[in-house]
Design an enzyme around this catalytic site. Structure first.
Site, mmCIF file in Angstrom:
data_model
loop_
_atom_site.group_PDB
_atom_site.id
_atom_site.type_symbol
_atom_site.label_atom_id
_atom_site.label_comp_id
_atom_site.label_asym_id
_atom_site.label_seq_id
_atom_site.Cartn_x
_atom_site.Cartn_y
_atom_site.Cartn_z
ATOM 1 N N GLU A 56 0.813 -1.208 0.000
ATOM 2 C CA GLU A 56 0.000 0.000 0.000
ATOM 3 C C GLU A 56 0.852 1.266 0.000
ATOM 4 O O GLU A 56 0.470 2.290 -0.578
ATOM 5 C CB GLU A 56 -0.983 -0.004 1.184
ATOM 6 C CG GLU A 56 -0.360 -0.259 2.530
ATOM 7 C CD GLU A 56 -0.335 -1.714 2.937
ATOM 8 O OE1 GLU A 56 -0.898 -2.038 3.994
ATOM 9 O OE2 GLU A 56 0.264 -2.523 2.189
ATOM 10 N N CYS A 88 1.237 0.992 8.316
ATOM 11 C CA CYS A 88 0.683 1.447 7.039
ATOM 12 C C CYS A 88 -0.603 2.243 7.237
ATOM 13 O O CYS A 88 -0.926 3.125 6.438
ATOM 14 C CB CYS A 88 0.420 0.255 6.127
ATOM 15 S SG CYS A 88 1.942 -0.583 5.604
ATOM 16 N N ARG A 211 15.588 -23.322 -12.754
ATOM 17 C CA ARG A 211 16.141 -23.013 -14.081
ATOM 18 C C ARG A 211 14.994 -22.593 -15.004
ATOM 19 O O ARG A 211 14.484 -23.367 -15.797
ATOM 20 C CB ARG A 211 16.886 -24.233 -14.645
ATOM 21 C CG ARG A 211 18.085 -24.617 -13.789
ATOM 22 C CD ARG A 211 18.898 -25.738 -14.395
ATOM 23 N NE ARG A 211 18.227 -27.008 -14.442
ATOM 24 C CZ ARG A 211 18.106 -27.847 -13.412
ATOM 25 N NH1 ARG A 211 18.617 -27.527 -12.253
ATOM 26 N NH2 ARG A 211 17.489 -29.008 -13.543
ATOM 27 N N SER A 312 7.536 -41.112 4.294
ATOM 28 C CA SER A 312 7.760 -40.587 5.642
ATOM 29 C C SER A 312 7.074 -39.246 5.841
ATOM 30 O O SER A 312 6.472 -38.992 6.882
ATOM 31 C CB SER A 312 9.265 -40.442 5.909
ATOM 32 O OG SER A 312 9.907 -41.694 5.880
#
Length: 379
Positions: A56, A88, A211, A312
């Site tokens: 903002e 803010c 990549r 797991s």
């Protein structure tokens, strides 16, 4: 409450804008802001990194004319406290914004409704929950992290239709197609860290880097579970490139023998960070690991390990989301390497249940996304 088409349209614009900071803002939330006056966008802002200006404030500073009397569309409730940046709400009030439209309340206990209250006390009209489901899903990692202090865990796998990640000889290149692999790199780009096991690191010798073809590609922390620090005895990409992309090796070893310490020193000389967690049942405890990663401000973890790691992670209850790439092939036997390697449920009733599954075609592949709990915002 039914919201106006105008509010929905501008909020959707703010949500799209917010995505430009998704890969860099962690551990902070993804936030976008748009300032509208007389149905014209006069300012835009994105929160790009922790410690940087909030969305903002960027939007206010970018205004092409005075924001007095304008409407601020913000995807997350403005803060009303001083952290790495100031409140803010103060600057919104000083800018004489007339109306604030908010997608979602900030789950951070330091905020959590306080910003909205402060704006209303200042006489500003506040409209809440515009595009709320989309906003919650966009910030699902932050919501989970800020409320549990552990990372949001995404388990990614790619398999044949009959559930195998490799043939009986270990051949797996390539189960997924090129476009699916590009999509996987996007997930890496947004993750704070990627987790694999020692066997994947040795057998596949992956780089585990992002990549996407851009110099701005963010490299996540590469984490390997290796109780005995065996990776110190061989040269693989993850250790030889540790000074180029961060690499952590996690051990749950009960005692640090002289051999263990020698391997630890060798890895650290290559730039690897060695982490020793409390000893569990001969392996690293996933819940303990999540607590540690949370303490390191890792909010999004992508699990890319082989069958044992996938098993797991799933059965320890730390996975929140599964991303499964399916290819229209079948192994056609029962002796390949399964997505999950370990004991499964005894009955169908006890199988892990998935929720809100979605299917996205990627050329001839499909990406299946599902959650491990019934997220209310997806209903």
């Amino acid at each position: 409450m039914k919201h106006s088409k105008t509010d929905i349209r501008f909020m959707e614009m703010a949500l799209v804008l917010a995505e430009t900071g998704a890969a860099t803002v962690s551990p902070n939330p993804i936030v976008g802001a748009i300032i509208v006056k007389e149905n014209r966008v006069i300012g835009k802002g994105v929160h790009l990194f922790a410690g940087g200006s909030h969305a903002e404030i960027v939007a206010l500073e970018s205004c092409t004319e005075s924001p007095e009397g304008a409407t601020l569309y913000i995807t997350l409730e403005p803060c009303d406290h001083t952290g790495l940046t100031g409140p803010c709400t103060k600057q919104i009030i000083e800018a004489k914004i007339q109306r604030v439209v908010v997608a979602m309340e900030d789950p951070n206990p330091l905020v959590q409704g306080k910003g909205i209250r402060r704006l209303r006390e200042a006489g500003i009209t506040v409209v809440e929950n515009v595009c709320l489901p989309k906003a919650l899903q966009q910030n699902e990692s932050f919501v989970h992290y800020i409320t549990t202090q552990t990372p949001f865990v995404m388990l990614k796998c790619a398999s044949t239709l009959d559930g195998f990640i490799a043939t009986r000889t270990g051949d797996s290149k390539w189960i997924s197609n090129t476009d699916s692999r590009k999509m996987a790199h996007l997930f890496r780009h947004r993750a704070d860290a990627i987790l694999v096991g020692k066997n994947t690191a040795l057998q596949d010798n992956p780089l585990l880097t992002t990549r996407l073809g851009s110099k701005k590609d963010k490299q996540p922390i590469r984490i390997v579970l290796d109780n005995d620090l065996f990776l110190a005895t061989t040269d693989i990409h993850l250790t030889t490139t540790a000074k180029e992309a961060p690499t952590w090796i996690v051990s749950g070893k009960e005692k640090e023998s002289s051999e263990f310490m020698s391997r630890k020193k060798s890895l650290e000389e290559k730039g690897v960070r060695v982490v020793r967690l409390p000893y569990g049942t001969g392996k690293v405890s996933f819940p303990d690991l999540m607590k540690y990663l949370g303490s390191q401000k890792i909010t999004r973890l992508l699990v890319e390990g082989g069958g044992e790691i996938a098993h797991s992670a799933l059965w320890s209850g730390v996975v929140q989301k599964i991303i499964w790439f399916l290819t229209p092939q079948v192994l056609g036997g029962n002796n390949g390497i399964s997505v999950f390697q370990g004991d499964g449920a005894k009955t169908i009733l006890n199988c892990p249940k998935l929720y809100h599954a979605s299917f996205l075609p990627i050329e001839e592949n499909w990406m299946v996304t599902a959650y491990t709990s019934p997220q209310s915002f997806l209903r």
